[in-house]
Design a protein around this motif. Structure first.
Motif, mmCIF file in Angstrom:
data_model
loop_
_atom_site.group_PDB
_atom_site.id
_atom_site.type_symbol
_atom_site.label_atom_id
_atom_site.label_comp_id
_atom_site.label_asym_id
_atom_site.label_seq_id
_atom_site.Cartn_x
_atom_site.Cartn_y
_atom_site.Cartn_z
ATOM 1 N N GLN A 1 -30.632 46.145 38.577
ATOM 2 C CA GLN A 1 -31.554 45.602 37.590
ATOM 3 C C GLN A 1 -31.202 46.116 36.199
ATOM 4 O OE1 GLN A 1 -33.816 43.247 38.108
ATOM 5 N NE2 GLN A 1 -34.360 43.206 35.958
ATOM 6 N N LEU B 1 -27.614 41.007 30.053
ATOM 7 C CA LEU B 1 -28.431 39.973 29.401
ATOM 8 C C LEU B 1 -28.637 40.304 27.921
ATOM 9 C CD1 LEU B 1 -31.307 39.111 31.909
ATOM 10 C CD2 LEU B 1 -29.464 37.612 31.154
ATOM 11 N N ASN C 1 -27.805 32.989 30.115
ATOM 12 C CA ASN C 1 -29.008 32.716 30.893
ATOM 13 C C ASN C 1 -28.932 33.433 32.239
ATOM 14 O OD1 ASN C 1 -28.478 31.063 33.228
ATOM 15 N ND2 ASN C 1 -28.483 29.218 31.977
ATOM 16 N N GLU C 2 -30.097 33.772 32.769
ATOM 17 C CA GLU C 2 -30.184 34.615 33.962
ATOM 18 C C GLU C 2 -29.488 34.013 35.173
ATOM 19 O OE1 GLU C 2 -34.013 36.256 34.892
ATOM 20 O OE2 GLU C 2 -34.441 36.664 32.779
ATOM 21 N N LEU D 1 -25.731 34.411 34.855
ATOM 22 C CA LEU D 1 -25.354 35.805 35.045
ATOM 23 C C LEU D 1 -25.405 36.183 36.524
ATOM 24 C CD1 LEU D 1 -24.468 38.553 34.105
ATOM 25 C CD2 LEU D 1 -26.856 39.054 33.487
ATOM 26 N N ARG D 2 -26.408 35.728 37.237
ATOM 27 C CA ARG D 2 -26.481 36.022 38.688
ATOM 28 C C ARG D 2 -25.257 35.455 39.415
ATOM 29 N NH1 ARG D 2 -31.336 38.305 39.339
ATOM 30 N NH2 ARG D 2 -33.051 37.517 38.100
ATOM 31 N N PHE E 1 -28.066 44.405 35.105
ATOM 32 C CA PHE E 1 -28.391 43.017 34.811
ATOM 33 C C PHE E 1 -29.029 42.894 33.426
ATOM 34 C CE2 PHE E 1 -31.067 39.209 35.198
ATOM 35 C CZ PHE E 1 -30.162 38.296 35.717
ATOM 36 N N GLU E 2 -30.018 43.728 33.162
ATOM 37 C CA GLU E 2 -30.720 43.683 31.875
ATOM 38 C C GLU E 2 -29.800 44.063 30.722
ATOM 39 O OE1 GLU E 2 -34.341 45.910 32.221
ATOM 40 O OE2 GLU E 2 -35.114 44.577 33.772
#
Length: 169
Positions: free
Chosen positions: A14, A21, A27-28, A31-32, A17-18
């Motif tokens: 997390q 970003l 966009n999320e 990225l995933r 990920f943040e």
């Protein structure tokens, strides 16, 4: 004490990920998808994602060691079908009992697969000598990664040396 490894990985991922970003504005969902392409340690994952997203043409890094980050960067460049990585590392020295100095290069970059090395320019030597030469030759770079000697003096020198060569934007 005990720590649930799945919970640890969720927290770690997390934060990673943040971070990506916030650095890229991607966009999320996209990225995933990119993060699902590779599973290394968090730092290498982050470098992979940043290279996939930003698609740099020229990356310079100091400090290779076994080459986990180099391999992640080169994998991203290969998926992007673009980019060159210039890596500088100082071979370790071993003094034999007879006084002979042996420079060990066998460990440097050993994690970089052969099929990715066509994008890789490994320069063996002291960054104090080699970094200015590489930068002068390249003229412009997109990304600079410091991972060599972690003293304040050396880090500051590397960043000040590389900064004028980083392309705007």
């Amino acid at each position: 004490f005990a720590l649930d490894i799945d919970l640890y990985n969720q927290i770690k991922n997390q934060n990673e990920f943040e971070l990506i970003l916030s650095l890229t504005g991607i966009n999320e969902a996209k990225l995933r998808d990119i993060m699902a392409e590779i599973d290394l340690e968090p730092r290498a994952n982050t470098q992979y994602c940043l290279i996939r997203i930003n698609k740099p043409r020229v990356v310079v890094e100091t400090g290779v060691n076994r080459g986990l980050s180099s391999a992640a960067i080169l994998t991203a460049m290969e998926r992007n079908q673009a980019g060159e990585l210039y890596s500088i590392d100082l071979p370790t020295e071993t003094r034999l009992s007879d006084g002979t100095i042996y420079k060990n290069t066998s460990e440097i970059g050993k994690l970089v697969p052969q099929e990715l090395r066509h994008r890789w320019h490994l320069i063996l030597g002291d960054a104090k000598k080699e970094l200015p030469k590489v930068l002068d030759e390249l003229k412009d770079i997109d990304v600079f990664i410091h991972d060599s000697l972690h003293t304040e003096e050396h880090m500051l020198w590397e960043f000040q040396t590389a900064w004028p060569y980083i392309r705007s934007g």
